[in-house]
Write a protein that holds these residues in place. Structure first.
Motif, PDB file in Angstrom:
ATOM      1  N   ALA A  42      15.142  12.689  12.470  1.00 30.05           N
ATOM      2  CA  ALA A  42      15.481  11.289  12.229  1.00 30.05           C
ATOM      3  C   ALA A  42      16.002  11.036  10.816  1.00 30.05           C
ATOM      4  CB  ALA A  42      14.253  10.403  12.495  1.00 30.05           C
ATOM      5  N   GLY A  43      15.981  12.063   9.954  1.00 33.56           N
ATOM      6  CA  GLY A  43      16.425  11.872   8.590  1.00 33.56           C
ATOM      7  C   GLY A  43      15.516  10.963   7.804  1.00 33.56           C
ATOM      8  N   LEU A  44      14.213  11.129   7.982  1.00 36.55           N
ATOM      9  CA  LEU A  44      13.248  10.219   7.367  1.00 36.55           C
ATOM     10  C   LEU A  44      12.495  10.887   6.221  1.00 36.55           C
ATOM     11  CD1 LEU A  44      11.833   8.623  10.627  1.00 36.55           C
ATOM     12  CD2 LEU A  44      13.476   7.626   9.054  1.00 36.55           C
ATOM     13  N   GLY A  45      13.194  11.699   5.446  1.00 36.11           N
ATOM     14  CA  GLY A  45      12.529  12.389   4.345  1.00 36.11           C
ATOM     15  C   GLY A  45      11.885  11.435   3.368  1.00 36.11           C
ATOM     16  N   ASP A  46      12.597  10.349   3.020  1.00 33.70           N
ATOM     17  CA  ASP A  46      12.036   9.368   2.084  1.00 33.70           C
ATOM     18  C   ASP A  46      10.796   8.702   2.651  1.00 33.70           C
ATOM     19  OD1 ASP A  46      14.039   9.919   0.304  1.00 33.70           O
ATOM     20  OD2 ASP A  46      15.329   8.260   0.956  1.00 33.70           O
ATOM     21  N   THR A  47      10.824   8.440   3.969  1.00 30.77           N
ATOM     22  CA  THR A  47       9.649   7.844   4.616  1.00 30.77           C
ATOM     23  C   THR A  47       8.458   8.772   4.526  1.00 30.77           C
ATOM     24  OG1 THR A  47      10.969   6.527   6.140  1.00 30.77           O
ATOM     25  CG2 THR A  47       8.725   7.049   6.818  1.00 30.77           C
ATOM     26  N   TRP A  48       8.700  10.057   4.759  1.00 33.41           N
ATOM     27  CA  TRP A  48       7.592  11.018   4.743  1.00 33.41           C
ATOM     28  C   TRP A  48       6.943  11.128   3.372  1.00 33.41           C
ATOM     29  CZ3 TRP A  48       7.700  10.748   9.518  1.00 33.41           C
ATOM     30  CH2 TRP A  48       6.868  11.534  10.325  1.00 33.41           C
ATOM     31  N   ARG A  49       7.751  10.951   2.320  1.00 35.10           N
ATOM     32  CA  ARG A  49       7.208  11.047   0.963  1.00 35.10           C
ATOM     33  C   ARG A  49       6.336   9.847   0.618  1.00 35.10           C
ATOM     34  NH1 ARG A  49      12.177  13.798   0.130  1.00 35.10           N
ATOM     35  NH2 ARG A  49      13.353  11.869  -0.208  1.00 35.10           N
ATOM     36  N   ARG A  50       6.389   8.805   1.455  1.00 33.76           N
ATOM     37  CA  ARG A  50       5.559   7.629   1.212  1.00 33.76           C
ATOM     38  C   ARG A  50       4.084   7.909   1.461  1.00 33.76           C
ATOM     39  NH1 ARG A  50       8.149   2.268   3.853  1.00 33.76           N
ATOM     40  NH2 ARG A  50       6.247   1.413   2.937  1.00 33.76           N
ATOM     41  N   PHE A  51       3.774   9.007   2.159  1.00 34.91           N
ATOM     42  CA  PHE A  51       2.373   9.329   2.395  1.00 34.91           C
ATOM     43  C   PHE A  51       1.617   9.495   1.089  1.00 34.91           C
ATOM     44  CE2 PHE A  51       3.665  10.596   6.740  1.00 34.91           C
ATOM     45  CZ  PHE A  51       2.689   9.916   7.441  1.00 34.91           C
ATOM     46  N   ASP A  52       2.305   9.962   0.055  1.00 36.11           N
ATOM     47  CA  ASP A  52       1.648  10.190  -1.239  1.00 36.11           C
ATOM     48  C   ASP A  52       1.353   8.884  -1.967  1.00 36.11           C
ATOM     49  OD1 ASP A  52       1.822  12.925  -0.813  1.00 36.11           O
ATOM     50  OD2 ASP A  52       3.782  13.082  -1.806  1.00 36.11           O
ATOM     51  N   GLY A 102       0.112   6.027  -0.549  1.00 36.76           N
ATOM     52  CA  GLY A 102      -0.856   5.157   0.110  1.00 36.76           C
ATOM     53  C   GLY A 102      -1.988   4.764  -0.819  1.00 36.76           C
ATOM     54  N   GLU A 103      -2.387   3.501  -0.772  1.00 32.55           N
ATOM     55  CA  GLU A 103      -3.449   3.022  -1.647  1.00 32.55           C
ATOM     56  C   GLU A 103      -4.799   3.548  -1.154  1.00 32.55           C
ATOM     57  OE1 GLU A 103      -3.472  -1.130  -2.445  1.00 32.55           O
ATOM     58  OE2 GLU A 103      -1.277  -1.284  -2.487  1.00 32.55           O
ATOM     59  N   PRO A 104      -5.514   4.313  -2.001  1.00 34.40           N
ATOM     60  CA  PRO A 104      -6.788   4.920  -1.581  1.00 34.40           C
ATOM     61  C   PRO A 104      -7.819   3.914  -1.090  1.00 34.40           C
ATOM     62  CG  PRO A 104      -6.021   5.857  -3.653  1.00 34.40           C
ATOM     63  CD  PRO A 104      -5.136   4.680  -3.370  1.00 34.40           C
ATOM     64  N   GLY A 105      -7.826   2.721  -1.706  1.00 33.51           N
ATOM     65  CA  GLY A 105      -8.818   1.726  -1.306  1.00 33.51           C
ATOM     66  C   GLY A 105      -8.637   1.290   0.140  1.00 33.51           C
ATOM     67  N   TRP A 106      -7.391   1.046   0.539  1.00 32.14           N
ATOM     68  CA  TRP A 106      -7.122   0.645   1.917  1.00 32.14           C
ATOM     69  C   TRP A 106      -7.370   1.791   2.885  1.00 32.14           C
ATOM     70  CZ3 TRP A 106      -7.146  -4.031   3.571  1.00 32.14           C
ATOM     71  CH2 TRP A 106      -6.726  -5.088   2.769  1.00 32.14           C
ATOM     72  N   LEU A 107      -7.042   3.013   2.489  1.00 32.34           N
ATOM     73  CA  LEU A 107      -7.286   4.155   3.364  1.00 32.34           C
ATOM     74  C   LEU A 107      -8.788   4.404   3.528  1.00 32.34           C
ATOM     75  CD1 LEU A 107      -4.484   6.573   2.117  1.00 32.34           C
ATOM     76  CD2 LEU A 107      -4.515   5.218   4.221  1.00 32.34           C
ATOM     77  N   ALA A 119      -2.043  -0.211   3.282  1.00 34.33           N
ATOM     78  CA  ALA A 119      -2.017   0.907   2.343  1.00 34.33           C
ATOM     79  C   ALA A 119      -0.609   1.307   1.940  1.00 34.33           C
ATOM     80  CB  ALA A 119      -2.750   2.109   2.942  1.00 34.33           C
ATOM     81  N   PHE A 120       0.373   1.052   2.821  1.00 35.48           N
ATOM     82  CA  PHE A 120       1.728   1.539   2.567  1.00 35.48           C
ATOM     83  C   PHE A 120       2.770   0.433   2.400  1.00 35.48           C
ATOM     84  CE2 PHE A 120      -0.455   5.012   4.758  1.00 35.48           C
ATOM     85  CZ  PHE A 120      -0.200   6.055   3.875  1.00 35.48           C
ATOM     86  N   GLY A 121       2.375  -0.828   2.476  1.00 34.34           N
ATOM     87  CA  GLY A 121       3.364  -1.891   2.308  1.00 34.34           C
ATOM     88  C   GLY A 121       2.806  -3.241   2.700  1.00 34.34           C
ATOM     89  N   ASP A 122       3.699  -4.151   3.003  1.00 37.00           N
ATOM     90  CA  ASP A 122       3.307  -5.501   3.414  1.00 37.00           C
ATOM     91  C   ASP A 122       3.131  -5.539   4.929  1.00 37.00           C
ATOM     92  OD1 ASP A 122       3.477  -6.492   0.787  1.00 37.00           O
ATOM     93  OD2 ASP A 122       5.649  -6.769   0.990  1.00 37.00           O
ATOM     94  N   PRO A 123       1.920  -5.789   5.415  1.00 30.86           N
ATOM     95  CA  PRO A 123       1.682  -5.764   6.866  1.00 30.86           C
ATOM     96  C   PRO A 123       2.265  -6.978   7.562  1.00 30.86           C
ATOM     97  CG  PRO A 123      -0.289  -6.492   5.733  1.00 30.86           C
ATOM     98  CD  PRO A 123       0.701  -6.111   4.656  1.00 30.86           C
ATOM     99  N   PRO A 124       2.587  -6.857   8.837  1.00 32.01           N
ATOM    100  CA  PRO A 124       3.043  -8.013   9.615  1.00 32.01           C
ATOM    101  C   PRO A 124       1.855  -8.911   9.944  1.00 32.01           C
ATOM    102  CG  PRO A 124       2.826  -6.119  11.038  1.00 32.01           C
ATOM    103  CD  PRO A 124       2.554  -5.632   9.649  1.00 32.01           C
TER     104      PRO A 124
END
Length: 357
Positions: free
Chosen positions: A50-60, A62-67, A268-273
């Motif tokens: 899918a060409g989602l390399g930038d998306t995959w790097r977002r795993f790093d 993630g806010e620890p508190g929310w996780l 943890a990764f952005g603004d939720p819906p």
């Protein structure tokens, strides 16, 4: 009412006991290999395709508190599942909290290996209860009751969120295919279950007729087994809620806390819906559990991600949040579940019956 777990012995309970076996080591290894392969394809090939390399790097990022909150919420979800089992099945079958924990965690782990509507967990739970000496009729009816309670919450949530989003009571986009259509289907299922519960026969009579010498009678009984089981579950659920309304809270908690994990991962990764969108996307994605995939791997993720994107959630956020949620939901119960299964094997057969004697 205290059941007599030994009553089935005269009706061939011993032979049924021998026929009910837990998963073999070979089956567990094959299931684990299948899960590893499916996850590898999902986590490694998907971003490349899918060409989602930038998306995959977002795993790093993630806010620890929310996780951490997601981890705590998942643990609360399993606590509710244990409480529901103890309230619906364990109390009547003479099974305490410790054994209730072992059975439920082992069944969740089995469901992760084979979803198909939870058939893996259902089979393991039935095996464990029969091994404990609980009679087959009680096992069937109380398990049906538990499933009806769980899926009443499921279908009710689909109806409420779908209609709520569509008419504007809940905030968020409202694509008809992801709101009104699921709500109508869920509503029809609820109505059908209530009709079956009202008109369905008695499961004990049906199973008794399965031993009839009349072939036609056996065929009729066989065809009636499923609707009569559903009918018994519906009646049992209504009776349980009348006697102990708190039982319904255990069922709500199982779903609510699990949805909370997805909510926390989105934070943890952005603004939720909006919450209604999260709930609707969660339950639409969970329909993939009907597929015979290990834990719904691939199907559940795809369903949730697709639903969130349909509700205008950015694709990158949807992917990392759903995969993080599934990491909690899929892997968290596996080790405790395996340990619980070993505990079931070490327990002496007929222990529940012996405790009541």
């Amino acid at each position: 009412m205290n059941p007599d777990p030994t009553a089935e012995a005269a009706d061939g309970g011993a032979s049924e006991e021998g026929a009910l076996k837990g998963p073999t080591s070979k089956q567990l290894l094959i299931g684990a290999a299948f899960v590893a392969l499916a996850l590898g394809l999902l986590y490694i090939l998907l971003p490349a395709i899918a060409g989602l390399g930038d998306t995959w790097r977002r795993f790093d990022s993630g806010e620890p508190g929310w996780l951490t909150a997601g981890l705590v919420l998942e643990l609360c979800s399993y606590l509710c599942y244990v409480g529901l089992f103890r309230s619906v099945i364990g109390r009547e079958a003479g099974i305490g909290w410790a054994q209730s924990y072992r059975i439920t965690m082992a069944s969740v782990a089995a469901t992760r290996l084979l979803a198909a509507g939870g058939i893996g967990g259902i089979a393991l739970t039935a095996w464990a209860l029969r091994r404990d000496g609980v009679n087959a009729h009680l096992v069937a009816l109380r398990m049906a009751t538990m499933l009806v309670l769980l899926y009443t919450v499921y279908m009710g949530a689909v109806v409420l969120t779908g209609v709520g989003l569509r008419i504007g009571v809940l905030s968020g986009p409202s694509p008809i295919a992801f709101t009104l259509v699921p709500a109508v289907i869920a509503g029809l299922i609820i109505v059908a279950a209530l009709v079956i519960g009202y008109f369905g026969g008695d499961l004990r009579d049906t199973t008794g007729r399965l031993r009839s010498e009349n072939r036609v009678e056996r065929w009729r009984a066989g065809l009636a087994t499923v609707p009569d089981t559903i009918a018994g579950g519906v009646r049992g659920a209504i009776s349980t809620l009348r006697e102990d309304p708190v039982t319904g809270l255990w069922a709500v908690g199982w779903w609510a806390f699990d949805i909370g994990v997805l909510w926390a991962c989105l934070h943890a990764f952005g603004d939720p819906p909006p919450l209604g969108v999260i709930v609707a996307s969660y339950f639409i994605g969970m329909t993939a559990n009907l597929l015979p995939l290990p834990g719904g791997v691939g199907g559940v993720e795809g369903g949730m991600i697709g639903s969130l994107i349909a509700f205008d959630v950015p694709g990158g956020l949807a992917i990392v949040a759903v995969l993080s949620y599934r990491a909690f939901a899929f892997w968290l119960p596996t080790i405790p579940g395996a340990i619980a299964y070993l505990g079931l094997l070490r327990r002496e057969p007929g222990a529940a019956a012996a405790a009541e004697a």
